[in-house]
Design a protein around this motif. Structure first.
Motif, PDB file in Angstrom:
ATOM      1  N   MET A   1      -0.797  -9.672  -1.407  1.00 55.09           N
ATOM      2  CA  MET A   1      -1.677 -10.155  -2.460  1.00 55.09           C
ATOM      3  C   MET A   1      -2.525 -11.308  -1.949  1.00 55.09           C
ATOM      4  N   THR A   2      -3.843 -11.155  -2.031  1.00 58.29           N
ATOM      5  CA  THR A   2      -4.744 -12.208  -1.593  1.00 58.29           C
ATOM      6  C   THR A   2      -5.308 -13.013  -2.753  1.00 58.29           C
ATOM      7  N   SER A   3      -5.239 -12.482  -3.976  1.00 59.97           N
ATOM      8  CA  SER A   3      -5.601 -13.240  -5.172  1.00 59.97           C
ATOM      9  C   SER A   3      -4.785 -12.718  -6.335  1.00 59.97           C
ATOM     10  N   GLY A   4      -4.425 -13.615  -7.242  1.00 59.24           N
ATOM     11  CA  GLY A   4      -3.551 -13.269  -8.348  1.00 59.24           C
ATOM     12  C   GLY A   4      -4.239 -12.393  -9.378  1.00 59.24           C
ATOM     13  N   GLY A   5      -3.413 -11.782 -10.240  1.00 63.11           N
ATOM     14  CA  GLY A   5      -3.924 -10.862 -11.244  1.00 63.11           C
ATOM     15  C   GLY A   5      -4.626 -11.556 -12.394  1.00 63.11           C
TER      16      GLY A   5
ATOM     17  N   ALA B   1       7.334  -4.888  -5.951  1.00 63.04           N
ATOM     18  CA  ALA B   1       7.427  -5.117  -4.506  1.00 63.04           C
ATOM     19  C   ALA B   1       7.917  -3.863  -3.795  1.00 63.04           C
ATOM     20  N   GLY B   2       7.364  -3.617  -2.632  1.00 61.43           N
ATOM     21  CA  GLY B   2       7.771  -2.443  -1.870  1.00 61.43           C
ATOM     22  C   GLY B   2       6.930  -2.292  -0.626  1.00 61.43           C
ATOM     23  N   VAL B   3       7.203  -1.248   0.118  1.00 60.22           N
ATOM     24  CA  VAL B   3       6.498  -0.962   1.370  1.00 60.22           C
ATOM     25  C   VAL B   3       5.405   0.069   1.111  1.00 60.22           C
ATOM     26  N   VAL B   4       4.192  -0.244   1.557  1.00 61.55           N
ATOM     27  CA  VAL B   4       3.054   0.670   1.447  1.00 61.55           C
ATOM     28  C   VAL B   4       2.852   1.331   2.807  1.00 61.55           C
TER      29      VAL B   4
ATOM     30  N   GLU C   1       2.119   0.499   8.128  1.00 60.44           N
ATOM     31  CA  GLU C   1       2.774   0.164   6.877  1.00 60.44           C
ATOM     32  C   GLU C   1       2.974  -1.340   6.785  1.00 60.44           C
ATOM     33  N   ASN C   2       3.114  -1.822   5.563  1.00 64.95           N
ATOM     34  CA  ASN C   2       3.411  -3.228   5.338  1.00 64.95           C
ATOM     35  C   ASN C   2       3.971  -3.384   3.942  1.00 64.95           C
ATOM     36  N   ARG C   3       4.541  -4.534   3.701  1.00 65.92           N
ATOM     37  CA  ARG C   3       5.206  -4.808   2.432  1.00 65.92           C
ATOM     38  C   ARG C   3       4.315  -5.619   1.512  1.00 65.92           C
ATOM     39  N   ILE C   4       4.350  -5.326   0.217  1.00 66.63           N
ATOM     40  CA  ILE C   4       3.683  -6.133  -0.788  1.00 66.63           C
ATOM     41  C   ILE C   4       4.740  -6.744  -1.708  1.00 66.63           C
ATOM     42  N   ASP C   5       4.422  -7.879  -2.300  1.00 63.99           N
ATOM     43  CA  ASP C   5       5.293  -8.506  -3.275  1.00 63.99           C
ATOM     44  C   ASP C   5       4.990  -7.944  -4.657  1.00 63.99           C
ATOM     45  N   HIS C   6       5.763  -8.387  -5.673  1.00 65.02           N
ATOM     46  CA  HIS C   6       5.446  -8.015  -7.046  1.00 65.02           C
ATOM     47  C   HIS C   6       4.012  -8.461  -7.347  1.00 65.02           C
ATOM     48  N   THR C   7       3.190  -7.523  -7.769  1.00 65.24           N
ATOM     49  CA  THR C   7       1.753  -7.779  -7.876  1.00 65.24           C
ATOM     50  C   THR C   7       1.268  -7.493  -9.291  1.00 65.24           C
TER      51      THR C   7
END
Length: 462
Positions: free
Chosen positions: A249-253, A334-337, A353-359
């Motif tokens: 995540m580069t900017s919040g929702g 959160a999970g792996v994309v 692949e990489n992981r993202i946090d709860h977005t």
């Protein structure tokens, strides 16, 4: 047959007891990310008037007994016990120490059986028996042997059992609702992203993986998944792995989701009831989006102000927004994309692949897929100057050289972190932008088979 298998056969032969049928039971599971679940077990059963003990079999072997709550019409709880000393061949032998058992041996050649009465003396690293006037060790040498027990000890259970002593005001059949927290249930999200670079489109599918090691099945359960990190006393996270660093995540929702929520956690209910069997891993689809907007980008992240002797390869990232305008519009746990890209023949190829946090919905995401082979960045700390004796403040002059060996221009997003405290931008070779309290970014475009230099001077600190 080994001795161990003979014990198993004997134990199963004398195991008794039944559980509530599916028609008399309604199960609900709320599973959290931290190897924790809330179980609600509604059972219809006959209750007598007065003081009595109700037994709930098929509860989790990893139940947290202090979290148990029982509710039912005209029922008051007096005490509760969780019996987790399970019936196993080894436990059966342990409970038989000092008691008599029957040892049956079969002659492999003739099939003739002999039965002897034995007293179990010890089960420490093997079974020691007294048979008549001799002491014998029960061997595991392949000779067919069975051990016969006359009964099951009262404190051994075929399955984990919660027994509750209650006081009922009246007799009759009624629903009792058992709630408890348990370890051994967990879930995680995984994503499959198919990216069409030429069209700038993204197909994203999300899968939930359920895992059950709690020691019991949960048949036909209504299941919902909670995304978020719940606080547990003492920070206790059993079996939970520390999350790996994520740069998703580069900017919040900025968008509210129309989905379900509880407190400040987002809830994903599964569309249908599902059976979560013990020692099972199950996958369920929860997201399927086609035609979302996305683009490939080059990124370089500098965590501090420093020089490098060798140029670093720029990161290759897939950038997209989980917003309604971007065609996605969904909360992402959160999970792996895992990212695939179609080649010239239209076949999907895995690219990283990489992981993202709860977005939260409406966020901007950047998923690193690898490193660019032919786009590099060389940082140079031109000068550093402390400012004043009484101030914790420093002036940095930086230069970043972007080289591009591709046959097309390449734009690298250079993100400079370490911008703490009061930041004053003194000079920059091209306009940048403030991203957050700790970083700024510049988009530097190097021409085809060429290079471009970014310079800036900044004061940071107090």
């Amino acid at each position: 047959m080994s001795v161990l298998r003979a014990w198993i056969g004997a134990a199963l032969a004398v195991a008794v007891g039944t559980s509530a049928s599916a028609a008399d039971r309604d199960l609900s599971l709320t599973i959290y990310n931290s190897n924790l679940a809330l179980v609600q077990d509604v059972r219809s059963q006959d209750v007598a008037a007065g003081r009595q003990r109700l037994e709930f079999r098929d509860v989790s072997a990893q139940i947290r007994p202090e979290t148990v709550a029982l509710a039912g019409r005209d029922i008051a709880i007096v005490e509760q016990n969780f019996d987790y000393d399970l019936l196993t061949p080894a436990k059966l032998m342990e409970k038989a120490v000092g008691k008599q058992v029957q040892v049956v041996r079969t002659n492999p050649a003739t099939g003739a059986q002999t039965t002897e009465t034995a007293t179990v003396l010890s089960v420490n690293q093997g079974v020691v028996l007294r048979i008549g006037d001799r002491i014998e060790v029960l061997r595991e040498d392949g000779v067919p042997t069975r051990v016969i027990f006359d009964k099951i000890p009262e404190n051994l259970r075929a399955r984990p059992t919660l027994s509750v002593t209650v006081q009922a005001a009246s007799a009759g059949r009624r629903d009792t609702t058992l709630r408890y927290l348990t370890h051994g249930l967990s879930w995680k999200a995984d994503y499959v992203a198919v990216f069409d670079e030429k069209a700038g489109k993204l197909d994203l599918q999300g899968w939930v993986t359920l895992s059950n090691s709690s020691g019991v099945d949960y048949p036909e359960a209504r299941t919902q998944l909670v995304a978020g990190n719940v606080n547990l006393e003492g920070g206790y996270q059993p079996y939970a792995q520390q999350p790996r660093p994520s740069r998703g995540m580069t900017s919040g929702g900025t968008e509210a989701s129309g989905g379900q929520a509880i407190a400040d956690y987002y809830v994903y209910p599964l569309a249908e009831r599902t059976t979560v069997a013990n020692n099972q891993t199950k996958q369920v689809s929860f997201l399927d989006v086609t035609g979302g907007q996305a683009r490939k980008a080059y990124e370089y992240r500098a965590r501090g102000f420093e020089s490098q002797q060798e140029p670093a390869h720029a990161d290759v990232a897939l950038q997209f927004a989980n917003s309604r305008a971007g065609g996605l519009g969904a909360q992402l746990p959160a999970g792996v994309v895992r990212v695939y890209m179609r080649d010239g023949a239209g076949e999907a190829k895995f690219i990283g692949e990489n992981r993202i946090d709860h977005t939260p919905q409406g966020s901007e995401l950047s998923v690193k897929t690898g490193e660019a082979f032919d786009v590099t960045v060389l940082p140079t700390l031109v000068s550093v100057k402390p400012l004043g004796v009484w101030k914790d403040r420093t002036r940095y002059e930086m230069r970043y050289l972007v080289r591009n060996a591709r046959k097309a221009p390449a734009t690298v997003n250079i993100r400079q972190m370490g911008m703490w405290g009061e930041v004053k931008l003194i000079a920059e070779s091209q306009p940048g932008r403030r991203l957050d309290a700790h970083s700024m970014a510049w988009d530097v475009t190097a021409p085809a088979e060429g290079e471009k230099e970014l310079t800036f001077t900044v004061e940071v600190g107090w």
